[in-house]
Scaffold this motif. Structure first.
Motif, PDB file in Angstrom:
ATOM      1  N   THR A 157       0.841  -1.191   0.000  1.00  0.00           N
ATOM      2  CA  THR A 157       0.000   0.000   0.000  1.00  0.00           C
ATOM      3  C   THR A 157       0.877   1.243   0.000  1.00  0.00           C
ATOM      4  OG1 THR A 157      -1.717  -1.158   1.257  1.00  0.00           O
ATOM      5  CG2 THR A 157      -1.791   1.244   1.255  1.00  0.00           C
ATOM      6  N   LEU A 158       0.517   2.211  -0.845  1.00  0.00           N
ATOM      7  CA  LEU A 158       1.263   3.469  -0.887  1.00  0.00           C
ATOM      8  C   LEU A 158       0.776   4.390   0.224  1.00  0.00           C
ATOM      9  CD1 LEU A 158       1.528   4.282  -4.691  1.00  0.00           C
ATOM     10  CD2 LEU A 158       3.436   3.963  -3.118  1.00  0.00           C
ATOM     11  N   MET A 159       1.700   4.806   1.059  1.00  0.00           N
ATOM     12  CA  MET A 159       1.380   5.725   2.149  1.00  0.00           C
ATOM     13  C   MET A 159       2.077   7.056   1.897  1.00  0.00           C
ATOM     14  SD  MET A 159      -0.618   4.250   4.363  1.00  0.00           S
ATOM     15  CE  MET A 159      -0.362   5.177   5.876  1.00  0.00           C
ATOM     16  N   PRO A 160       1.353   8.175   2.042  1.00  0.00           N
ATOM     17  CA  PRO A 160       1.969   9.485   1.788  1.00  0.00           C
ATOM     18  C   PRO A 160       2.778   9.982   2.985  1.00  0.00           C
ATOM     19  CG  PRO A 160      -0.341   9.760   2.357  1.00  0.00           C
ATOM     20  CD  PRO A 160      -0.085   8.277   2.330  1.00  0.00           C
ATOM     21  N   PHE A 161       3.872  10.662   2.705  1.00  0.00           N
ATOM     22  CA  PHE A 161       4.717  11.267   3.729  1.00  0.00           C
ATOM     23  C   PHE A 161       5.187  12.629   3.229  1.00  0.00           C
ATOM     24  CE2 PHE A 161       5.109   6.714   4.328  1.00  0.00           C
ATOM     25  CZ  PHE A 161       5.045   6.554   5.702  1.00  0.00           C
ATOM     26  N   SER A 162       5.660  13.448   4.147  1.00  0.00           N
ATOM     27  CA  SER A 162       6.250  14.721   3.751  1.00  0.00           C
ATOM     28  C   SER A 162       7.373  15.075   4.717  1.00  0.00           C
ATOM     29  CB  SER A 162       5.201  15.842   3.729  1.00  0.00           C
ATOM     30  OG  SER A 162       4.694  16.073   5.023  1.00  0.00           O
ATOM     31  N   ASP A 163       8.305  15.874   4.241  1.00  0.00           N
ATOM     32  CA  ASP A 163       9.453  16.292   5.037  1.00  0.00           C
ATOM     33  C   ASP A 163      10.008  17.552   4.375  1.00  0.00           C
ATOM     34  OD1 ASP A 163      11.412  16.337   6.950  1.00  0.00           O
ATOM     35  OD2 ASP A 163      12.538  14.621   6.152  1.00  0.00           O
ATOM     36  N   THR A 164      10.956  18.192   5.009  1.00  0.00           N
ATOM     37  CA  THR A 164      11.673  19.289   4.372  1.00  0.00           C
ATOM     38  C   THR A 164      13.131  18.897   4.227  1.00  0.00           C
ATOM     39  OG1 THR A 164      12.155  20.408   6.469  1.00  0.00           O
ATOM     40  CG2 THR A 164      10.123  21.036   5.302  1.00  0.00           C
ATOM     41  N   VAL A 165      13.729  19.280   3.099  1.00  0.00           N
ATOM     42  CA  VAL A 165      15.127  18.951   2.825  1.00  0.00           C
ATOM     43  C   VAL A 165      15.834  20.227   2.389  1.00  0.00           C
ATOM     44  CG1 VAL A 165      14.693  16.546   2.223  1.00  0.00           C
ATOM     45  CG2 VAL A 165      14.512  18.302   0.458  1.00  0.00           C
ATOM     46  N   SER A 166      17.148  20.202   2.484  1.00  0.00           N
ATOM     47  CA  SER A 166      17.910  21.403   2.145  1.00  0.00           C
ATOM     48  C   SER A 166      17.932  21.662   0.642  1.00  0.00           C
ATOM     49  CB  SER A 166      19.343  21.284   2.679  1.00  0.00           C
ATOM     50  OG  SER A 166      19.984  20.143   2.143  1.00  0.00           O
ATOM     51  N   SER A 167      17.832  20.602  -0.159  1.00  0.00           N
ATOM     52  CA  SER A 167      17.838  20.757  -1.612  1.00  0.00           C
ATOM     53  C   SER A 167      17.242  19.500  -2.230  1.00  0.00           C
ATOM     54  CB  SER A 167      19.262  20.972  -2.128  1.00  0.00           C
ATOM     55  OG  SER A 167      19.940  19.736  -2.241  1.00  0.00           O
ATOM     56  N   PRO A 168      16.874  19.540  -3.518  1.00  0.00           N
ATOM     57  CA  PRO A 168      16.357  18.341  -4.182  1.00  0.00           C
ATOM     58  C   PRO A 168      17.454  17.416  -4.703  1.00  0.00           C
ATOM     59  CG  PRO A 168      16.203  20.213  -5.667  1.00  0.00           C
ATOM     60  CD  PRO A 168      16.739  20.747  -4.358  1.00  0.00           C
ATOM     61  N   ARG A 169      18.691  17.615  -4.241  1.00  0.00           N
ATOM     62  CA  ARG A 169      19.764  16.696  -4.626  1.00  0.00           C
ATOM     63  C   ARG A 169      19.461  15.297  -4.112  1.00  0.00           C
ATOM     64  NH1 ARG A 169      25.929  18.381  -4.197  1.00  0.00           N
ATOM     65  NH2 ARG A 169      25.792  16.629  -2.752  1.00  0.00           N
ATOM     66  N   LEU A 170      19.940  14.301  -4.855  1.00  0.00           N
ATOM     67  CA  LEU A 170      19.630  12.917  -4.521  1.00  0.00           C
ATOM     68  C   LEU A 170      20.066  12.535  -3.119  1.00  0.00           C
ATOM     69  CD1 LEU A 170      18.506  10.216  -5.506  1.00  0.00           C
ATOM     70  CD2 LEU A 170      20.787   9.680  -6.407  1.00  0.00           C
TER      71      LEU A 170
END
Length: 244
Positions: A157-170
């Motif tokens: 099952t796909l579960m949604p999550f969210s966070d903050t990161v310093s950049s979209p770098r891998l």
């Protein structure tokens, strides 16, 4: 399969493509095999792709492509098995039934199971054999047909999550996905444990975009939903889904 033998088969596939100027295929490959093939072919100077019959497939087929070819029809056929939902058949049941026909594991891709329906991806040259030879899986009767209807069964099952990161770098994104430090994320990438859209990543500087499918061996599979918005503190808001 043993690594040196496997890599020899990868090179044979690439050489055959160059020699005949026609697409050549190898697989289905495990994620580790696909990562090893990807790493080896980066230095070969040939176009290649991985595909398992549907987006985000775990087991994929390698295609080596001549210069004139950008798209190719993979010799992959999907087969649907229908049965009573109460029969509760499993991945192991279907794999056992297929191996019982004398097939090799490499000829069978992903096996997607849900109550009452299973979709299996196989090499096209054995699809008719499977359809005509399988009438039971375990002790349960099944109806077998070529093709599938959307949506596909899912492995979780796909579960949604969210966070903050310093950049979209891998490396920054992987650190968030895996709840680890950025240094650890860099080690995962350099060790060949991180794939984006079925391709192993070697550089941690790749920019992650919405729609990317990221697999981290031993950690899970993720789909990036959004990585554009900024928080009030100027950090990138990462929204993603994880198979659980």
């Amino acid at each position: 399969m043993e690594s040196s033998v496997f890599l020899a088969r990868v090179y044979d596939t690439a050489n055959a493509c160059e020699r005949t100027s026609t697409p050549r295929f190898l697989g289905f490959l495990t994620p580790d095999e696909a990562a090893a093939a990807d790493k080896s072919l980066k230095t070969f100077g040939i176009k290649y792709r991985f595909f398992g019959g549907y987006d985000s497939a775990e087991r994929t087929m390698l295609s080596c492509l001549p210069d004139w070819c950008d798209e190719v029809d993979y010799p992959i056929t999907s087969i649907t098995f229908l049965y009573r939902a109460c029969d509760k058949l499993t991945h192991r049941d279907f794999l056992g039934a297929l191996m019982g026909l004398g097939l090799t594991r490499e000829s069978v891709g992903d096996i997607l199971v849900e109550n009452g329906r299973t979709v299996v991806f196989v090499k096209s040259d054995i699809s008719n054999f499977v359809v005509t030879q399988v009438s039971k899986v375990g002790s349960c009767g099944v109806t077998v047909k070529v093709g599938f209807e959307l949506p596909l069964p899912t492995a979780g099952t796909l579960m949604p999550f969210s966070d903050t990161v310093s950049s979209p770098r891998l490396d920054s994104v992987v650190a968030s996905l895996c709840s680890c430090s950025r240094n650890t994320a860099c080690e995962l990438i350099s060790d060949g444990k991180v794939s984006v859209n079925s391709l192993m990543m070697e550089k941690n500087t790749r920019t992650v975009i919405a729609g990317d499918r990221i697999t981290v061996r031993g950690k899970g599979k993720f789909i990036i939903d959004s990585v554009n918005d900024l928080s009030k503190k100027g950090r990138v808001i990462l929204k993603y889904s994880k198979y659980v």
